[in-house]
Structure formats: C-alpha cells, structure tokens
Design an enzyme around this catalytic site. Structure first.
Site, mmCIF file in Angstrom:
data_model
loop_
_atom_site.group_PDB
_atom_site.id
_atom_site.type_symbol
_atom_site.label_atom_id
_atom_site.label_comp_id
_atom_site.label_asym_id
_atom_site.label_seq_id
_atom_site.Cartn_x
_atom_site.Cartn_y
_atom_site.Cartn_z
ATOM 1 N N ASN A 12 0.991 -1.139 -0.173
ATOM 2 C CA ASN A 12 -0.018 -0.026 0.082
ATOM 3 C C ASN A 12 1.043 1.288 -0.068
ATOM 4 O OD1 ASN A 12 -1.515 2.167 1.125
ATOM 5 N ND2 ASN A 12 -1.378 1.368 3.205
ATOM 6 N N LYS A 14 0.303 4.359 0.613
ATOM 7 C CA LYS A 14 -0.334 5.354 1.530
ATOM 8 C C LYS A 14 -0.348 6.750 0.647
ATOM 9 C CE LYS A 14 1.590 2.881 5.500
ATOM 10 N NZ LYS A 14 2.121 2.579 6.757
ATOM 11 N N HIS A 100 -7.507 -0.170 7.616
ATOM 12 C CA HIS A 100 -6.037 0.057 7.878
ATOM 13 C C HIS A 100 -6.003 0.721 9.328
ATOM 14 C CE1 HIS A 100 -2.073 1.488 7.442
ATOM 15 N NE2 HIS A 100 -1.763 0.711 7.111
ATOM 16 N N GLU A 102 -4.260 3.482 10.070
ATOM 17 C CA GLU A 102 -4.333 4.852 9.787
ATOM 18 C C GLU A 102 -5.701 5.298 9.677
ATOM 19 O OE1 GLU A 102 -1.262 5.040 6.810
ATOM 20 O OE2 GLU A 102 0.101 4.162 8.398
ATOM 21 N N GLU A 173 -1.925 -6.316 11.283
ATOM 22 C CA GLU A 173 -1.145 -5.211 11.332
ATOM 23 C C GLU A 173 -0.963 -4.652 12.640
ATOM 24 O OE1 GLU A 173 -0.017 -3.892 6.856
ATOM 25 O OE2 GLU A 173 -1.903 -2.762 7.640
ATOM 26 N N GLY A 179 5.012 1.869 10.457
ATOM 27 C CA GLY A 179 5.582 3.060 10.126
ATOM 28 C C GLY A 179 6.836 3.222 10.541
ATOM 29 N N SER A 220 6.089 -3.167 9.464
ATOM 30 C CA SER A 220 7.921 -3.094 9.644
ATOM 31 C C SER A 220 8.377 -4.085 9.035
ATOM 32 C CB SER A 220 8.466 -2.861 10.841
ATOM 33 O OG SER A 220 8.044 -1.322 11.213
HETATM 34 P P1 PGA Z 1 5.434 -0.271 7.022
HETATM 35 O O1 PGA Z 1 3.711 0.009 6.698
HETATM 36 O O2 PGA Z 1 5.771 -1.545 6.335
HETATM 37 O O3 PGA Z 1 5.942 0.763 6.358
HETATM 38 O O4 PGA Z 1 5.486 -0.475 8.671
HETATM 39 C C1 PGA Z 1 2.977 -1.194 6.757
HETATM 40 C C2 PGA Z 1 1.503 -0.550 6.607
HETATM 41 O O5 PGA Z 1 0.824 0.334 7.065
HETATM 42 O O6 PGA Z 1 0.791 -1.448 5.810
#
Ligand code: PGA
Length: 260
Positions: A12, A14, A100, A102, A173, A179, A220
C-alpha cells in the site's frame, strides 16, 4: 486448505505517490516481476485514488492485482469526499483495503463502519482486504487477542462462508509495528496472534473456509524479517509498506521470500 499455501505479497503506497510516481513504479514492477505467475505469488499494489485509473491501464495484462486504500459502504448518496464501490468497480479494482490502522486511528473509523465496508466490497465482487491489529496500549494490557476477536467478529458477523471463501483476505497489522516509528514484531508474538486469528476465523466461518482465508502480516516488514515471518504456516503473505515502495526493493524482497 490448498489456497493458503499460495504466497500473497503486496504494498500500500499510502499518501506518498503522485500519478506520475505511481505510473513509473508500476511500469518498473510489471517489468521486474513478469516471470512470476499467480500460482507462485499473488502480487498486488494499492496506490492513491487519483492514480488508480492510470495504474489500471498499466496493470491490465499483468499478474499484479490492483487495490484501493479505502471505500464508502454506500453505492451513491450525500457523502461528500467519499468514493463508492460502484466507482471503484468502474475502474476495474480487484481489492479494497479496509480498516487500515491509519484509517482507524487517524480518521476515527469504527469497527462498525469497517464491517459495512467489508460487506459492500464483497457485495460488489471485490476482494475485501480487512486490516486488523491492536494498539501498543492494548498490547501492554495483554488484551490483544480480545481486540483481534472483536475486530474480526464485528467485521464478519454477516458474511457468508461461501463469499468469504472467494473474496476475503485478512491483514494482521499491529498498530505499534507500523511505520517509521514502528517496532518490528518478534516471530513468536506473530505466531501467537496468527494462530489466534486463524482460530477466530474457523469459529466464525467454519473449518474449511476459516482455514482457507489468506492471512497476511504487515508492519515494518523488511529484508531481515520477511523470510522468518513466512516460515510460520499461519502467515500466508506479507503486506509491506516502506520497504516495497521502490520497484527494485519490492522485486528483491519477493525473490528473497520465493528463494529464486
Ligand atoms: P510499514 O507499513 O511496512 O511501512 O510499516 C505497513 C503498513 O502500513 O501496511
């Protein structure tokens, strides 16, 4: 049971890539992964809304599926600023990412809204990629499994097994792992949560469907932990952010986990 052996791998992007950035990313990705069949890996990319139509043109003859990052549960109406399932279908979207972290924690999406979105995606024949995960506070209180159960049971309470079987993927997640400020998960913690998620899916959807739903891990993910995480049989794929936003890194990680 067969289905879960397939590898799922995607990103994704973002709110990071413009139409031009997305087009370049996808062109490079299609080129780099052209020899990977859907049987080897189900690849997917989830760009920003504005880039979806261009992305769809580039992905048309490829093995990479296209997703949207969010969606309204209604087909049309007085919902300023929202995008409906009908609009996503018109573009040719395969997957809708729903809930998600966020969306839930920055924009206040509730479990009940997530449920309505999952139902709308399935009703329109798009795969619902349902994201679930506990916050750091919930983890510290040791209620992570309860939180995952609530998120799953709310979102899937009206979903038929026969639909889930074809049109439901889950991404675990944990909020605290996502992030730049996220902490990479340990293998043992991921194993416990994925086992729990699988048992809740079996509870809700029955043994056969519950075992067949792909459950991906995200948060991550990087070159150091990708293969370790996938060695768990309950982790069917990886949902990657930062580490996959360059086509060469996406491709490198993909080949690393496929061991080719
Ligand atoms: P990240 O994001 O791999 O940068 O931690 C994962 C996600 O938000 O799906």
């Amino acid at each position: 049971m067969e289905e879960t052996k397939k590898l799922y791998f995607g990103t994704n992007t973002k709110m990071y890539k413009t139409i031009a950035d997305t087009t370049k990313f996808i062109e490079e990705l299609v080129e780099a992964t052209h020899d990977i069949s859907p049987e080897q890996a189900r690849l997917f990319v989830i760009p920003s809304f504005t880039a979806l139509a261009e992305a769809q043109k580039k992905l048309n003859d490829s093995n990479i599926m296209l997703g949207a990052q969010n969606m309204c549960w209604e087909d049309e109406g007085e919902y300023t600023g929202e995008i409906s399932p009908v609009m996503l279908k018109e573009i040719g979207i395969d997957i809708v990412e729903i809930g998600h972290s966020e969306r839930r924690h920055v924009f206040g999406e509730t479990d009940y809204q997530v449920k309505k979105k999952v139902e709308a995606a399935i009703r329109h024949g798009m795969t619902a990629l349902l994201c679930i995960g506990e916050t750091k506070e919930q983890k510290d209180c040791n209620i992570q499994d309860e939180i995952l159960s609530i998120q799953l049971k709310t979102a899937l309470s009206s979903i038929k097994s026969t639909d889930a079987d074809k049109l439901l993927w889950i991404a675990y997640e944990p909020v605290w792992a996502i992030g730049v400020n996220g902490t990479p998960i340990s293998k043992s913690y991921a194993t416990k949560r994925h086992k729990h998620i699988r048992s809740v899916l079996v509870d809700i959807l029955g043994e056969e469907t519950g075992c067949s739903i792909p459950v991906l891990y995200g948060g991550s993910v990087n070159m150091d932990n990708a293969r370790i995480l996938l060695s768990d049989p309950n982790i069917n794929g990886l949902f990657v952010g930062r580490s996959a936003w360059e086509a060469k890194n996406f491709n490198k990680m993909l080949r690393h986990i496929l061991e080719i």
